[in-house]
Design an enzyme around this catalytic site. Structure first.
Site: not given
Lengths: 360, 360, 360
Positions: A89-90, A118, A139, A172
């Site tokens: 969605r975002t 690594k 995010r 957010h």
């Protein structure tokens, strides 16, 4: 104009210990958001300007000629969408916003499979990836990680902007922006967001959406906030304290039905049981906190229904066709306000103004 | 011109109970496909036009100037490729087709990891994602899901086109389109597709490709269809009934070798054992249904060999270099006919005509 | 100009049995790399030209007008990034390079989930995918796979260029290119790469980076190569033999500290324990092969520190701010030299020259 304080002059310890709102001025360049890391960093003039820009941008985009104009503004730049947590969605909203303003997007996911295996530090990974791009939209499951990256890059020669697209449980900021923009659009022709009463309904204890928006609304005086939830999902005292300090009237209640007729906006939310520790949400009676077709009669004619989506059953699908149901438009509002934000960050907002004026 | 019936005026129950071909006229706007949901929706004029457009589009694209012209036609629009089933082949073909016509593509996969985990309905998910885009190109394991989405969007304010890129066992309409276009290109200089005899070989019981193409070919009268397969993999009676109703001659046979010299096109297919219930394909003798270099001598000079790919061993690699082997070109034909389809859906086909005419 | 030998005239057996450097001339068209499959294929003039082009390209890109000019050069073409092994770093570098030169990128990953499950050969898969694109940039776990694809395509009508973005343990030619370009940029104003002494430090037994660069440096006479590692991780005799044949002076040593002041460049590497058979790296004492802030005093003022990244602890983070630390710029150099390579492959390098000259 007073010189803005610069993030690069802070050491990590000092920066980290600041409050969210104190950090804000370090994310600003020329009075505009440069980094976008938390909802509390926005000032009222910044919010007003972003809403104005979003509306101008979508208006211009209605014609092919206008869409091409906007697409040209940032077409020499590249954006990295670094999503180490799934979010179609975002992700898609930002991806489309980049396409609208011409920013060429590239996607990074699943970083665990690559260099972190690594033994590389997450900071090194992001710094490497950031080398190829002009902005990072990220995010991350870890709260504060985006702050850390913005600070880390500020110490280098390529301190590109960082946009937090959701971090941990707390922040957010562009969701808060799109909520503000939805209120702005809904009430713009009728006096604006000030003096509006809003009811937050559902799971107010968890989920960053309501917490962010409740705080941001302190920038719009005169309205009253209702928190409508079962006791165990009620809003935290920290938020109520912030409202008190800002002089914002509020009411905590379990009575959804009698609240509906009182407000200009009903902001529904989902029970966020993904944060449950032991399925405790199952024992909570949430039946009284769902918006059904029957509630439409209680709602004022000029009021709106919002929801950050995704929804479960807290809004019945037959409510969708009511003109006051604003949640699907909210989705598109998110794309437009993110497009506006990107234009603002890269200082192309004046070009939008000029083109918009030429249309009048 | 008679007004076309509109999907938004149907309720779901009525729509769902229609036959595949009845649905077709609801997918049409201005006599062109708007939604592309099944192979049976295409009329003969639509197929002829799409073949013509595909050829014009690829011809124009041969020069850099022409490629830039086409790339400009839809460059203000965005496409969502919603593939909840893996398919690099079809995905890339559509992705490249979008790039050719300038449509900015975005990809959604693995939707299960995101909002569906939070209890969102699939319809809500797609509606949300569709908010950011101008067309949905979707592959889904569930038959009828693309129909459902097209209908659902028709009930909203943003009824964008939906293209089915493969759903369940039944429909893959753009595969049928590319098969028709391959026949068109192969026989265009020699009288066209009508009156052509074609042999379908291999697993005719399963797999939507042969079933779709056999039906579509009823729009091109005069040809005979041969179905060449082991008994347990033969074509279904439903298809033979359709051919009978359309007056199309057909023959069901297990004799591959003697069929080859009779036809204009040999359409090979793979044994689709992914649909096996209990590995039953292993017990079927398919050895007589493979095209080897030895069969090249049996094939007419002007006949062609087709295959939807991927192949296993049903066509030997040393057949690839024969000029009658058309399956690699078939792949590129798919990209071009998909590009033409997108241009047609967005009504930019007249621009292609005009540019093409200017080259003559 | 003598006619270049053509890959399509070789049979696979003959091609496969050639040495890496013999293969090189089959990858060349008009004296430029067409395929880029191994580090040994580059000639000195080709390397000089690519370094020059990379610098011109980044210089031109500094203005928006210049960036738009470059973005236009290949904007009618499409690139496939076929990465069947995870690699965000190299993937993003190529992705951004494509965006810089206007090449429209598409990504293929996880091919196992798709057609290979249906029994398709890897060659057929890549040939299908390649149908939609103008260049293949590929990473594959199997050594020699990119060679195989380049040869296979040379036998078809669409012999598009293939760039090896890392295959197996052996080849990663564009990493070697970016190392050369980093040395070039660092020493360009002070006499160039010739006669420079370089120390390779760390895991020299495994990892293709050092092996490739050591060989490529034989094209720049006059310098001495130091191989600084624990005995069990020292450079292979095959490389030392190559240096001997080329008349390049070299020294194998375990004494890091005393080597630092002697060289123009210190090339640090990570212990590549992902190639361990039984965690044998854990028993090796690598403590003496790490670059710490204390070593900065030993390093010449005009020397540089390189690292292919990702790093673990072989370079301390507080070394990063030293102006001689070149590894972060190395990352960006990679993007620019890859952009230059793409321009060169598609013969747009003269356009870069002309635009660059117009700036002077």
């Amino acid at each position: 104009m007073a010189k803005e304080p610069e993030l690069r002059n802070l050491d990590w310890q000092t920066f980290q210990e600041m409050s969210t709102s104190e950090k804000g001025e370090y994310f600003t360049v020329n009075d505009k958001p440069h980094h976008v890391l938390n909802a509390q960093q926005f000032t009222r003039p910044q919010l007003d300007r972003l809403c104005e820009l979003a509306t101008k941008t979508r208006t211009i985009s209605k014609t092919r000629e206008g869409a091409l104009f906007i697409q040209d503004l940032l077409c020499e730049k590249r954006a990295m969408l670094y999503f180490s947590q799934p979010s179609s969605r975002t992700f898609l909203s930002f991806y489309a916003a980049c396409q609208i303003v011409g920013l060429k997007p590239a996607e990074v996911r699943d970083t665990s499979t690559s260099s972190e295996l690594k033994g590389e530090s997450p900071e090194d990974s992001v710094r490497t990836f950031s080398s190829y791009f002009d902005v990072i939209i990220m995010r991350h499951p870890k709260g504060g990680f985006a702050d850390r990256i913005a600070w880390m890059l500020s110490q280098t020669e390529r301190a590109i902007p960082v946009i937090n697209a959701g971090s941990g449980k707390d922040q957010h900021p562009t969701q808060a922006l799109l909520d503000i923009y939805t209120l702005h659009r809904s009430f713009d022709q009728a006096g604006g967001i000030e003096n509006r009463d809003i009811a937050f309904v559902g799971d107010l204890a968890r989920g960053r959406t309501v917490r962010s928006l409740a705080q941001l609304l302190t920038l719009y005086p005169g309205g009253k906030q209702y928190f409508v939830a079962p006791d165990s999902l009620q809003i935290g005292d920290d938020i109520l304290n912030i409202l008190d300090q800002a002089g914002v009237e509020h009411e905590v209640t379990g009575d959804f039905k009698s609240t509906i007729p009182k407000v200009d906006a009903v902001y529904m939310t989902r029970i966020q049981d993904e944060w449950d520790k032991a399925h405790e949400s199952k024992d909570i009676d949430t039946s009284g906190f769902k918006f059904t077709a029957a509630h439409l009669d209680l709602l004022r004619d000029d009021a709106i229904i919002m929801h950050p989506l995704p929804r479960r059953d807290e809004i019945a699908p037959d409510v969708d066709k009511d003109p006051r149901a604003m949640y699907w438009r909210q989705v598109r509002n998110g794309m437009w306000v993110r497009a506006a934000l990107l234009l603002s960050i890269f200082e192309r907002d004046r070009d939008i103004d000029a083109y918009f004026d030429s249309l009048q």
